[in-house]
Design a protein around this motif. Structure first.
Motif, PDB file in Angstrom:
ATOM      1  N   LEU A  23       2.891   0.429   7.599  1.00 45.51           N
ATOM      2  CA  LEU A  23       4.128  -0.197   7.112  1.00 45.51           C
ATOM      3  C   LEU A  23       4.140  -1.689   7.409  1.00 45.51           C
ATOM      4  CD1 LEU A  23       6.836   2.500   7.981  1.00 45.51           C
ATOM      5  CD2 LEU A  23       5.892   1.913   5.755  1.00 45.51           C
ATOM      6  N   ILE A  24       3.645  -2.074   8.597  1.00 45.09           N
ATOM      7  CA  ILE A  24       3.608  -3.509   8.920  1.00 45.09           C
ATOM      8  C   ILE A  24       2.662  -4.235   7.961  1.00 45.09           C
ATOM      9  CG2 ILE A  24       2.932  -5.192  10.679  1.00 45.09           C
ATOM     10  CD1 ILE A  24       3.984  -3.244  12.785  1.00 45.09           C
ATOM     11  N   VAL A  25       1.515  -3.615   7.655  1.00 46.32           N
ATOM     12  CA  VAL A  25       0.579  -4.224   6.702  1.00 46.32           C
ATOM     13  C   VAL A  25       1.244  -4.373   5.329  1.00 46.32           C
ATOM     14  CG1 VAL A  25      -1.579  -3.866   5.449  1.00 46.32           C
ATOM     15  CG2 VAL A  25      -1.481  -3.448   7.905  1.00 46.32           C
ATOM     16  N   ALA A  26       1.936  -3.309   4.879  1.00 43.46           N
ATOM     17  CA  ALA A  26       2.618  -3.377   3.582  1.00 43.46           C
ATOM     18  C   ALA A  26       3.662  -4.484   3.579  1.00 43.46           C
ATOM     19  CB  ALA A  26       3.277  -2.033   3.258  1.00 43.46           C
ATOM     20  N   TYR A  27       4.386  -4.616   4.686  1.00 45.08           N
ATOM     21  CA  TYR A  27       5.411  -5.654   4.778  1.00 45.08           C
ATOM     22  C   TYR A  27       4.770  -7.038   4.711  1.00 45.08           C
ATOM     23  CZ  TYR A  27       9.621  -8.011   6.373  1.00 45.08           C
ATOM     24  OH  TYR A  27      10.713  -8.819   6.456  1.00 45.08           O
ATOM     25  N   GLY A  28       3.658  -7.195   5.429  1.00 40.67           N
ATOM     26  CA  GLY A  28       2.959  -8.470   5.416  1.00 40.67           C
ATOM     27  C   GLY A  28       2.447  -8.819   4.021  1.00 40.67           C
ATOM     28  N   LEU A  29       1.871  -7.822   3.328  1.00 38.63           N
ATOM     29  CA  LEU A  29       1.382  -8.078   1.963  1.00 38.63           C
ATOM     30  C   LEU A  29       2.546  -8.387   1.026  1.00 38.63           C
ATOM     31  CD1 LEU A  29      -1.402  -5.335   1.749  1.00 38.63           C
ATOM     32  CD2 LEU A  29      -1.711  -7.803   1.863  1.00 38.63           C
ATOM     33  N   GLY A  30       3.687  -7.732   1.255  1.00 37.74           N
ATOM     34  CA  GLY A  30       4.879  -8.021   0.452  1.00 37.74           C
ATOM     35  C   GLY A  30       5.303  -9.471   0.606  1.00 37.74           C
ATOM     36  N   MET A  31       5.198 -10.002   1.856  1.00 31.11           N
ATOM     37  CA  MET A  31       5.540 -11.414   2.067  1.00 31.11           C
ATOM     38  C   MET A  31       4.536 -12.318   1.385  1.00 31.11           C
ATOM     39  SD  MET A  31       7.138 -11.897   5.800  1.00 31.11           S
ATOM     40  CE  MET A  31       5.856 -11.106   6.753  1.00 31.11           C
ATOM     41  N   LEU A  32       3.257 -11.968   1.503  1.00 34.40           N
ATOM     42  CA  LEU A  32       2.212 -12.741   0.821  1.00 34.40           C
ATOM     43  C   LEU A  32       2.517 -12.815  -0.677  1.00 34.40           C
ATOM     44  CD1 LEU A  32      -0.630 -14.054   1.054  1.00 34.40           C
ATOM     45  CD2 LEU A  32      -1.603 -11.811   0.563  1.00 34.40           C
ATOM     46  N   PHE A  33       2.962 -11.693  -1.231  1.00 38.27           N
ATOM     47  CA  PHE A  33       3.259 -11.615  -2.661  1.00 38.27           C
ATOM     48  C   PHE A  33       4.470 -12.478  -3.024  1.00 38.27           C
ATOM     49  CE2 PHE A  33       5.300  -9.262  -6.240  1.00 38.27           C
ATOM     50  CZ  PHE A  33       4.288  -9.393  -7.170  1.00 38.27           C
ATOM     51  N   SER A  34       5.559 -12.329  -2.259  1.00 39.43           N
ATOM     52  CA  SER A  34       6.803 -12.991  -2.663  1.00 39.43           C
ATOM     53  C   SER A  34       6.862 -14.445  -2.207  1.00 39.43           C
ATOM     54  CB  SER A  34       8.015 -12.219  -2.149  1.00 39.43           C
ATOM     55  OG  SER A  34       8.012 -12.198  -0.748  1.00 39.43           O
ATOM     56  N   LEU A  35       6.138 -14.800  -1.126  1.00 43.11           N
ATOM     57  CA  LEU A  35       6.202 -16.184  -0.647  1.00 43.11           C
ATOM     58  C   LEU A  35       5.021 -17.017  -1.130  1.00 43.11           C
ATOM     59  CD1 LEU A  35       7.277 -15.544   3.053  1.00 43.11           C
ATOM     60  CD2 LEU A  35       8.730 -16.258   1.165  1.00 43.11           C
ATOM     61  N   LYS A  36       3.935 -16.352  -1.533  1.00 38.44           N
ATOM     62  CA  LYS A  36       2.733 -17.115  -1.865  1.00 38.44           C
ATOM     63  C   LYS A  36       2.254 -16.874  -3.309  1.00 38.44           C
ATOM     64  CE  LYS A  36      -0.154 -19.951   0.221  1.00 38.44           C
ATOM     65  NZ  LYS A  36       0.273 -21.081   1.036  1.00 38.44           N
ATOM     66  N   THR A  37       1.676 -15.694  -3.571  1.00 36.43           N
ATOM     67  CA  THR A  37       0.977 -15.552  -4.855  1.00 36.43           C
ATOM     68  C   THR A  37       1.924 -15.484  -6.057  1.00 36.43           C
ATOM     69  OG1 THR A  37       0.833 -13.134  -4.944  1.00 36.43           O
ATOM     70  CG2 THR A  37      -0.845 -14.263  -3.662  1.00 36.43           C
ATOM     71  N   HIS A  38       3.105 -14.867  -5.917  1.00 37.14           N
ATOM     72  CA  HIS A  38       3.992 -14.732  -7.064  1.00 37.14           C
ATOM     73  C   HIS A  38       5.379 -15.280  -6.756  1.00 37.14           C
ATOM     74  CE1 HIS A  38       0.718 -12.220  -8.397  1.00 37.14           C
ATOM     75  NE2 HIS A  38       1.288 -12.004  -9.555  1.00 37.14           N
ATOM     76  N   ARG A  39       5.439 -16.383  -5.969  1.00 37.94           N
ATOM     77  CA  ARG A  39       6.731 -16.905  -5.544  1.00 37.94           C
ATOM     78  C   ARG A  39       7.619 -17.337  -6.703  1.00 37.94           C
ATOM     79  NH1 ARG A  39       5.250 -21.887  -1.957  1.00 37.94           N
ATOM     80  NH2 ARG A  39       7.486 -21.782  -1.650  1.00 37.94           N
TER      81      ARG A  39
END
Lengths: 365, 365, 365
Positions: free
Chosen positions: C177-193
């Motif tokens: 779950l922590i990994v999923a949360y981290g990837l979710g941040m990567l997605f929303s703050l970085k790659t697809h902001r």
């Protein structure tokens, strides 16, 4: 000009594994008790056979016109899974049959779909696809999981009256699911085919074989898959113990990944080429075919081939996983758009299930 | 110029069944133990009475302006179901009351909606409809099924503390559902009525009766339905046994189809005329009315009319069916488009439930 | 020019409650057994501290640039809940920890979201908002609730093998779950902001504090919250009994409302200003943060801080409520439009749960 079959083999490294087909048969007569070895060899032999089978089916389909071809794809698309399950059915291993059915549905819906989204999304920023096919397949899958839910949750199924009820209900549900599947084909191949256009002609990507070769391959390879499947089914339980895997994990995850390897190769390559229509169609189409065609056919065939009739009662955990997988597919394909993180989410869901099945203490399956 | 009531009767073959109303009463005094015969006769008598009741309610509604009319339709639209359930309530047959509530929700959501989609789709290639009303009703239904889920799944409900808890909770939930239903009407008839426009004025399709005739019919026919319902409730269990049907099947399927016959006629005719707004509105509106108005009112009335208070605990299978039906309606109406296969899918879901209930061994209800 | 902290306090009446912070500590040393009084005082003290904490976090986030700021908000946004839960964890009160996790997820998803829709809808006829953020958070929440479902529903968890299985599975799921949360941040703050644009810059509404003040406040107030939380955790059970509330109700509803008071204030004010992006982002973002970050971190920290390791097994009722809350959020935010009645529906769902928990007889938690 070389023979198309040889050209295919030279072109596709997966087919080099065909060398393991004779090795399996040699191994079985030389060391019939080396279960772990036979298990590994049979897995290595099934994967290329499944690939050939899948290409042969598509070639016949391409030659026989769109409607008949679609029909053929829809009935023979999961021939490998069907043949493996038939081997387990004849051996009376109904737990393995059911685990592999449930596992194929969950694996196609979550792993194949999720990995397609992820692989496609790593290459393309945002991908769009035709939702019509995803909606149809998700609807069929939802119907099937609800149909499987009913016999699996009746509390008094262990009594005599309950057992008879489950058996009658299973046959009725099997017929109903096959009818629903047939009407779904009528809808997507005949009356409303224009809605599913892009997903359909996408599948003719590779050059088809001549009809004679395709039919001969279809027949010959099916026999080979059937023979290898018998080795696979005989060795799988003891090999699982040797690897420290629970039987639930083997039926659900390993068999499903082995049986679906060929389709996964097509789905992933479609996603990389930004043809998500194709990937979504293969993943959900294959799942709904197993739920509405393979599973019901196995129930009906169990009256002829199996030691006792098989019912549609599944382990409650499997039903929950199928329901969640179907709901996930339905929510995720609802927008018709995808990015890499959608794939991560769907794959994580699969990982949660795989993890639980891997760690499950042996009694609790 | 003929009397409008007579013209209606000549026009609508369903109303010719009115001849069975006196036959029921004659039958009951001549052969009070011929349960199967009385059951069949009372079914044949309720169907035309329900049709008259429905037309009378709509005529009064048409005369009293949109808002008051909508309100009237929303409270009296399921008068037949309410009167039948009241007869069962007074007889203390709470299992029948609850089965008929759950059955009406599932039958309206799956059978009426699915058959409308199928009948409309057989005539029209693709049909579009206003999603606003479907969304509202699906939302209300989802709230209601969750509210019914809670008391039905508390594990210790059989203890003394548990029983008191269930009873208090049922009254609180009943009040909450009625408030939600009232606010839903305020929303769709008053503050945001423009969103629901096309679904609303669609209902004035048939020529309304004069107000006096409509009110007199409303009063007189309600009394007749109440009298026939008593015969129906008294005979239903023994007739079910004679027909080899389980009590669950009778309450869930037969009562729901009989009570909803009039609305089904309107919904199906709307679908054939490509007015799916109307059909979806009737099907889901009727289901949410039973869940959020009829069921809670019955709980509250059981304190006055019933031998003991009735709670909102349902057989877990019924709750699962209501939840799946609601989820299906919500997924299916999400796109605002329909074709014949959508109807098939929804009808198949209903068939799965009907099949299970028909085959269920008697103990497992 | 006055000090920004003093200006903030004068401006925001909620902060006047800061006077209760010293009162709690005085009360604890003078009357350590007055549990009910200490409970009320600690609630009154936590609310303004949470508000300060929330403002300090946002100020630091505003100074450190969008990505680092988003990251900070995403890790410290529920610091109050985390500190309260840590106090309960150290005291070994795992039932309270789990009830407060589940309660925070349900309260944020249903109460905070529903009240935002209602308050916004009472002022604005129809409100539109960016669905991307709602979809992402709902997807993460759905993954988390499914992950919590698995260990909570394994039937044989009471055996020795079962207990070990649950513990290992909980740790694996926590990491996942922590990994999923981290990837979710990567997605929303970085790659697809760019997809989440409007929701992001909305949060910089209030004037940020200077960095030094913000960091000092963050550190100092966290210590104060930790100290007050200990009083809160010690007094909550006995105070609940005095008020006639079940422990389930206290953990689920009271703790969640106290811990989330600051975020609710922001979400509601955003809804009134027709910035529903902001409200939906806070409500669902906070819920998914608790499910995918706070809860897993607590599991991992329990190995260091707690008397025994904590697992992710929840009371089945809590899992059902989390699943329904997540499904509701996902269905309701699907359209990207809202009106007052949507808020009523979501709030009613919360009321159903709160009612059931309030009335629940003590044994059945």
């Amino acid at each position: 000009m070389t023979h198309p079959l040889l050209r295919e083999i030279r072109h596709n490294p997966l087919l080099w594994l065909l060398v393991f087909v004779p090795v399996v048969f040699a191994g079985e007569s030389l060391a019939p008790d080396a279960h772990t070895l036979l298990f590994v060899l049979s897995v290595l032999a099934i994967v290329p056979l499944a690939t050939l089978l899948s290409h042969a089916t598509e070639s016949v389909a391409a030659k026989t016109g769109d409607t008949a071809g679609g029909l053929l794809n829809a009935t023979l698309g999961n021939l490998t899974e069907l043949v493996i399950a038939l081997a387990a059915l004849r051996a009376g291993q109904y737990t393995l049959v059911k685990a592999s059915i449930a596992g194929a549905i969950v694996t196609n819906t979550l792993f194949m779909l999720g990995a397609s989204f992820l692989l496609g999304g790593l290459k393309h920023h945002v991908q769009e696809y035709n939702r019509a096919s995803a909606r149809l397949q998700a609807g069929l899958l939802f119907l099937a999981t609800v149909a499987l839910l009913i016999p699996s949750t009746v509390p008094e199924a262990n009594s005599a009256a309950g057992a008879g009820f489950i058996q009658t209900l299973s046959v009725c549900l099997a017929v109903l699911l096959i009818v629903a599947y047939g009407l779904g084909m009528l809808f997507s191949l005949k009356t409303h085919r224009e809605m599913f256009a892009s997903a359909e002609h996408g599948e003719a990507g590779e050059a088809p074989w001549p009809l004679g070769l395709a039919l001969a391959t279809l027949a010959g390879v099916t026999v080979l898959v059937a023979l290898v499947s018998e080795v696979f089914v005989e060795s799988v339980q003891e090999a699982a113990e040797a690897f420290g895997m629970t039987p639930a994990f083997v039926g659900f995850i390993v068999v499903a990944l082995v049986g679906g390897a060929a389709e996964m190769a097509s789905a992933f390559s479609g996603a990389r080429k930004d043809r998500l229509d194709l990937s979504v169609g293969i993943a959900l189409g294959s799942a709904s075919q197993i739920a509405l065609f393979v599973a019901p056919v196995l129930v009906l065939l169990s009256y002829v081939l199996g030691p006792t009739p098989m019912d549609l009662r599944f382990w409650p955990g499997a039903v929950v996983m199928m329901l969640i997988a179907t709901l996930t597919a339905s929510l995720v394909t609802n927008s018709g758009r995808s990015a890499w993180f959608v794939g991560v989410l769907v794959l994580m869901m699969y990982l949660v299930f795989a993890m639980a099945l891997y760690l499950l203490p042996p009694r609790v399956q």
